[in-house]
Design an enzyme around this catalytic site. Structure first.
Site, mmCIF file in Angstrom:
data_model
loop_
_atom_site.group_PDB
_atom_site.id
_atom_site.type_symbol
_atom_site.label_atom_id
_atom_site.label_comp_id
_atom_site.label_asym_id
_atom_site.label_seq_id
_atom_site.Cartn_x
_atom_site.Cartn_y
_atom_site.Cartn_z
ATOM 1 N N ASN A 56 18.806 23.674 -0.058
ATOM 2 C CA ASN A 56 17.374 24.883 -0.990
ATOM 3 C C ASN A 56 17.814 26.467 -0.127
ATOM 4 O O ASN A 56 17.782 26.680 0.512
ATOM 5 C CB ASN A 56 16.334 24.300 -0.230
ATOM 6 C CG ASN A 56 15.743 25.102 -1.530
ATOM 7 O OD1 ASN A 56 15.053 25.519 -1.501
ATOM 8 N ND2 ASN A 56 13.835 25.022 0.002
ATOM 9 N N TRP A 57 17.836 26.426 -0.982
ATOM 10 C CA TRP A 57 18.947 28.178 -1.729
ATOM 11 C C TRP A 57 17.188 29.136 -2.686
ATOM 12 O O TRP A 57 17.856 30.698 -1.743
ATOM 13 C CB TRP A 57 19.902 28.688 -2.891
ATOM 14 C CG TRP A 57 21.087 27.901 -2.855
ATOM 15 C CD1 TRP A 57 21.373 27.376 -1.450
ATOM 16 C CD2 TRP A 57 22.093 27.989 -3.231
ATOM 17 N NE1 TRP A 57 22.378 26.255 -1.663
ATOM 18 C CE2 TRP A 57 23.133 27.063 -3.079
ATOM 19 C CE3 TRP A 57 22.997 28.716 -4.482
ATOM 20 C CZ2 TRP A 57 24.936 27.232 -3.121
ATOM 21 C CZ3 TRP A 57 24.082 28.711 -5.099
ATOM 22 C CH2 TRP A 57 24.731 27.919 -4.062
ATOM 23 N N LYS A 58 16.412 28.048 -2.022
ATOM 24 C CA LYS A 58 15.065 29.228 -2.453
ATOM 25 C C LYS A 58 15.576 30.101 -3.722
ATOM 26 O O LYS A 58 16.120 29.249 -4.606
ATOM 27 C CB LYS A 58 14.459 29.830 -1.157
ATOM 28 C CG LYS A 58 14.761 28.487 -0.013
ATOM 29 C CD LYS A 58 13.825 29.535 1.230
ATOM 30 C CE LYS A 58 13.851 28.540 2.582
ATOM 31 N NZ LYS A 58 13.266 28.805 3.006
ATOM 32 N N HIS A 97 7.550 21.682 -1.141
ATOM 33 C CA HIS A 97 7.626 22.336 -0.590
ATOM 34 C C HIS A 97 6.866 22.786 0.537
ATOM 35 O O HIS A 97 5.795 23.106 -0.685
ATOM 36 C CB HIS A 97 9.213 23.300 -0.751
ATOM 37 C CG HIS A 97 9.729 23.716 0.307
ATOM 38 N ND1 HIS A 97 9.268 24.853 0.835
ATOM 39 C CD2 HIS A 97 10.627 23.863 1.545
ATOM 40 C CE1 HIS A 97 9.989 25.640 1.780
ATOM 41 N NE2 HIS A 97 11.082 24.642 1.587
ATOM 42 N N GLU A 113 6.491 26.163 0.414
ATOM 43 C CA GLU A 113 6.445 27.403 0.201
ATOM 44 C C GLU A 113 5.174 27.117 -1.372
ATOM 45 O O GLU A 113 4.605 27.490 -1.519
ATOM 46 C CB GLU A 113 7.762 28.319 0.094
ATOM 47 C CG GLU A 113 8.261 28.634 1.162
ATOM 48 C CD GLU A 113 9.786 28.454 1.929
ATOM 49 O OE1 GLU A 113 10.525 28.709 0.233
ATOM 50 O OE2 GLU A 113 10.329 28.961 2.955
ATOM 51 N N GLU A 149 9.142 18.668 7.511
ATOM 52 C CA GLU A 149 9.567 20.277 7.866
ATOM 53 C C GLU A 149 8.451 20.622 7.999
ATOM 54 O O GLU A 149 7.049 21.359 7.583
ATOM 55 C CB GLU A 149 9.473 20.753 6.384
ATOM 56 C CG GLU A 149 11.322 20.339 5.688
ATOM 57 C CD GLU A 149 12.150 21.122 4.622
ATOM 58 O OE1 GLU A 149 12.502 22.099 5.110
ATOM 59 O OE2 GLU A 149 11.051 21.669 3.906
ATOM 60 N N GLY A 195 12.339 28.829 8.368
ATOM 61 C CA GLY A 195 12.666 30.298 7.861
ATOM 62 C C GLY A 195 12.544 31.319 9.185
ATOM 63 O O GLY A 195 12.372 32.706 9.440
ATOM 64 N N SER A 244 15.078 25.707 9.786
ATOM 65 C CA SER A 244 15.977 26.186 10.928
ATOM 66 C C SER A 244 17.371 26.394 11.530
ATOM 67 O O SER A 244 17.554 25.960 12.449
ATOM 68 C CB SER A 244 15.200 26.748 12.259
ATOM 69 O OG SER A 244 14.694 27.993 11.397
ATOM 70 N N GLY A 275 17.230 25.520 4.413
ATOM 71 C CA GLY A 275 16.672 26.382 3.816
ATOM 72 C C GLY A 275 18.430 28.167 3.932
ATOM 73 O O GLY A 275 19.387 27.522 3.423
ATOM 74 N N GLY A 276 18.316 29.125 4.765
ATOM 75 C CA GLY A 276 19.114 30.325 5.368
ATOM 76 C C GLY A 276 20.314 29.851 5.688
ATOM 77 O O GLY A 276 21.157 30.091 4.987
HETATM 78 C C1 PEP Z 1 13.466 25.551 3.663
HETATM 79 O O1 PEP Z 1 13.920 25.463 3.470
HETATM 80 O O2 PEP Z 1 13.599 23.923 3.315
HETATM 81 C C2 PEP Z 1 13.969 25.586 5.641
HETATM 82 C C3 PEP Z 1 14.167 24.483 6.280
HETATM 83 O O3 PEP Z 1 14.742 26.457 5.626
HETATM 84 P P1 PEP Z 1 15.399 26.976 6.807
HETATM 85 O O4 PEP Z 1 16.207 26.526 7.046
HETATM 86 O O5 PEP Z 1 15.502 28.428 5.918
HETATM 87 O O6 PEP Z 1 14.121 27.375 8.374
#
Ligand code: PEP
Length: 262
Positions: A9-11, A94, A96, A164, A170, A210, A231-232
Site C-alpha cells: 500500500n503506497w498510500k 483502511h 486512514e 491491521e 506506521g 509495521s 505500507g512504508g
Molecule cells: C498500511 O498502510 O496498511 C500499513 C500497514 O502501513 P505500515 O506498514 O507502514 O505500518
C-alpha cells in the site's frame, strides 16, 4: 490451499515518475518469485502507467479506495468501472480512510458489495485502536467491523481480509506474530459463523502494521497468517522484495532460482 499474498500500500506517496521508477527497480525480480500473489497499490494517478508496465507480468494491481457507485455526479471520486480496467484488487476500509475521511461501516459495506459486483477483490482492513486494545476490546471491535462490513454480502472467497491494528500502522511497533495469529484465528471463527467453515478455511487473512523484511518471518511462519499488507516498507524495492521472497520460502513454495538475495 491458501496462496499467500503480499500487497504493498503506497498510500499518498510517489509521483507518477517515482512510481514507475520504483516498479522498474523491482519488477524483474518480483515477477519471477513464485507461490506468492504480489499486489502493488499505487496512487490512482499512476495505475494506468504501472498497469502498462506490468501487463505481461505476474504482478497484480490494486487501488487504495473507490466509491461504490459505478458512475455519476460524484466529483473527485473513482468508480469500480474505472478501476477494473487496471486492477484486480481494491483496499477498502483502511483505518486512514475510517479515521481521516469518516468512512462508516455502512459505506464500507456498500463499497465491498460494489467491488464484488464489478469483479474486483476487496482487501478489507479491520483493526482496533490502541485504547481499545488496552481495554481488552480487540475481539469486540473486530466482531462489530466484520459483522457490519460483511452484512448481507453473499459468502465468497473472492476477497481478502487484512487485520491491521491501528496502533501498529506506521508506528514501527508491530504486533507480535502470536498476537496477530490469535486475532486472525478469531476472524476465521467469525467467518465460520457468518458464512461457512469451508469459506473460513479458504479465505485469505493478512496481517498489516509495521511489517518489514526484518519481522515478516514472525508473521508468515504462523499457519493462520496468509501474508501481509505492507505500507512504508513497500516503498523501498529491496525491502519489498525481501518480504515477498521470505514469504515464498517460509510458506514452502520454492522461490525462483533468480530470487532476490540481499
Ligand atoms: C498500511 O498502510 O496498511 C500499513 C500497514 O502501513 P505500515 O506498514 O507502514 O505500518
Amino acid at each position: 490451499m491458501r496462496v499467500p499474498i503480499i500487497a504493498g500500500n503506497w498510500k499518498m506517496h510517489t509521483t507518477m515518475y517515482e512510481a514507475e521508477k520504483l516498479v522498474r527497480d523491482m519488477m524483474d525480480v518480483l515477477d519471477k518469485i513464485e507461490g506468492v500473489e504480489k499486489v502493488l497499490c499505487p496512487p490512482f494517478i499512476s495505475l494506468a502507467a504501472i498497469g502498462n508496465l506490468l501487463k505481461d507480468s505476474s504482478i497484480k494491481l490494486g487501488a487504495q479506495n473507490m466509491y461504490f457507485e459505478a458512475k455519476g455526479a460524484y466529483t473527485g471520486e473513482i468508480s469500480p468501472l474505472m478501476l477494473r480496467e487496471w486492477c484486480q484488487f481494491v483496499i477498502l476500509g483502511h483505518s486512514e480512510r475510517r479515521c481521516y475521511f469518516a468512512e462508516t461501516e455502512q459505506m464500507i459495506n456498500k463499497k465491498i458489495k460494489s467491488a464484488l459486483e464489478n469483479d474486483l477483490k476487496p482487501i478489507l482492513c479491520v483493526g482496533e485502536r490502541l485504547e481499545e486494545n488496552e481495554a481488552g476490546r480487540t475481539e469486540e471491535i473486530i466482531a462489530k467491523q466484520i459483522n457490519q462490513d460483511l452484512s448481507s454480502i453473499k459468502p465468497t472467497c473472492n476477497m481478502v481480509i487484512a487485520y491491521e491494528p491501528v496502533w501498529a500502522i506506521g508506528t514501527g511497533k508491530a504486533a507480535s506474530g502470536e498476537q496477530a495469529a490469535a486475532t486472525i484465528k478469531f476472524i476465521r471463527s467469525m467467518l465460520t459463523k457468518l458464512w461457512s467453515e469451508d469459506i473460513a478455511q479458504d479465505l485469505r487473512i493478512l496481517y498489516g502494521g509495521s511489517v518489514t523484511s526484518s519481522n515478516i518471518a514472525e508473521f508468515i511462519s504462523q499457519p493462520d497468517i496468509d501474508g501481509a499488507l505492507v505500507g512504508g516498507a513497500s516503498l523501498k524495492a529491496e525491502e519489498f522484495l525481501g518480504i515477498v521472497n521470505q514469504t515464498a520460502i517460509i510458506k514452502g513454495i520454492s522461490p525462483s532460482s533468480e530470487r532476490y538475495n540481499p
